[in-house]
Scaffold this motif. Structure first.
Motif, short mmCIF file in Angstrom:
data_model
loop_
_atom_site.label_atom_id
_atom_site.label_comp_id
_atom_site.label_asym_id
_atom_site.label_seq_id
_atom_site.Cartn_x
_atom_site.Cartn_y
_atom_site.Cartn_z
N GLY A 164 0.80 -1.23 0.00
CA GLY A 164 0.00 0.00 0.00
C GLY A 164 0.82 1.27 0.00
N ASP A 277 0.73 7.68 -1.60
CA ASP A 277 0.39 6.27 -1.73
C ASP A 277 -0.24 5.74 -0.42
N SER A 280 -3.70 7.27 -0.06
CA SER A 280 -4.75 6.81 -0.99
C SER A 280 -5.39 5.53 -0.44
N THR A 281 -4.56 4.65 0.08
CA THR A 281 -5.09 3.41 0.66
C THR A 281 -5.90 3.72 1.92
MG MG Z 1 -1.54 3.16 -1.54
#
Ligand code: MG
Ligand code: AMP
Length: 331
Positions: A164, A277, A280-281
């Protein structure tokens, strides 16, 4: 047809570079790495610099992959609770992952591994049973990971999966490598983690965001962006269907099930791709309100595409609906 730099997994078109320094021209290469399509494009005097960029990518894959036996992450996962000496960059990545775990109140949890393995959405055709899920949930807790100066110890049967967040870190490091070597204009696309170096000859790039569950390459919206990163997490990226339900790859650490809310994808716009990143998860798990709040802590912007197609953007963005597709811009 408009040319887009795309966040799609298997598709990347660059805006044409034009009117550049005399000896420089566009060089672009694509390789499959980290289970995804990696495309790097630079404006440079020769394509040699791309070789170094892909070598860097390979180096990080060897350090961070959960499925490569000799990686730092596999060595930690197979350590039987003993301290494992790891590369300083692995420690840095784990520190950032821990910080996002804390700030997201556990929505981002890189010890989700046993459930990622149980769901195995790339291959599975049936969901696991409730019992199987509840048996594994106690192993999920980032507090079971202890970081020291150069070593990592995991306890309570916990296992790490940096899927992730690792691509974001690698995108940052490739950008650093390219800029240190004189590149002032280029794009890095690690399967939807897009990093932009500079601008597109005085203009902004158009980054295309995949329309959830549509044909690969079909765009839901475009983002006008320069010198930043745009990272998307979407429930359409990896999933299987069973009895009319979709079981995707982002797991809610509280329930052990794929996240169930009304979000189809989240795109984070930020300076740092490791942050984008992780966020976003996390935002996909947290939902719109809490997700926006988390992103604000990092000065990042959010674009949520809901399952009904509605687009929700954070305060620092505006959406122009007048074109063929909605176009998101920084305010
Ligand atoms: Mg991510
Ligand atoms: P991304 O595409 O960046 O959202 O990352 C998804 C990947 O992160 C999955 O394929 C898993 O390897 C891992 N993952 C799944 N759920 C979580 C979670 N709640 N927190 C952290 N990593 C997760």
């Amino acid at each position: 047809m408009k040319k887009l730099l795309s966040c799609f997994l298997s598709f990347c078109l660059l805006m044409p570079f034009s009117a550049c320094k005399q000896k420089e021209s566009e060089h672009s290469a694509t390789q499959i790495m980290m289970d995804t399509v990696v495309t790097i494009s630079v404006y440079a005097e020769s394509s040699d610099i791309l070789t170094g960029a892909f070598e860097l990518c390979k180096h990080y894959e060897q350090l961070f992959s959960r499925t490569i036996d000799t990686s730092d992450i596999s060595r930690i996962n197979n350590s039987n609770e003993k301290a494992v000496n790891v590369d300083p960059e692995t420690l840095h990545l784990l520190k950032t992952a821990l910080e996002i775990n804390e700030k997201s109140n556990g929505a981002f949890d890189f010890t989700i591994t046993p459930l990622v393995e149980l769901w195995n959405v790339n291959k599975a055709t049936d969901p696991p049973t409730d019992d199987q899920i509840s048996t594994l949930l106690p192993f999920v807790n980032s507090r079971f990971v202890e970081l020291k100066d150069n070593s990592v110890t995991v306890t309570n049967g916990c296992k790490i999966d940096l899927g992730g967040i690792a691509k974001g870190y690698i995108a940052d490091k490739i950008k650093e490598y390219l800029t240190k070597n004189g590149v002032t204009r280029g794009t890095i696309n690690l399967g939807g983690n897009v990093m932009l170096i500079g601008d597109n000859n005085g203009a902004q790039y158009n980054v295309g965001i995949q329309k959830p569950f549509a044909k690969a390459g079909e765009t839901a919206l475009t983002i006008k962006l320069s010198n930043k990163t745009a990272v998307t997490s979407g429930i359409y990226e990896r999933y299987f269907e069973h009895d009319g339900n979709i079981y995707h790859h982002i797991i809610d650490p509280k329930t052990g099930y794929p996240v169930e809310n009304n979000i189809a994808s989240v795109t984070i716009i930020a300076e740092s791709s490791i942050i984008a990143d992780g966020l976003s998860t996390a935002c996909l798990v947290l939902g719109v309100d809490e997700g926006k709040h988390l992103a604000e802590l990092y000065g990042a912007q959010t674009i949520f595409i809901m399952k009904d197609g509605t687009i929700i953007v954070s305060d620092g963005l505006s959406v122009d609906q007048n074109g063929e597709l909605p176009c998101v811009k920084m305010k």
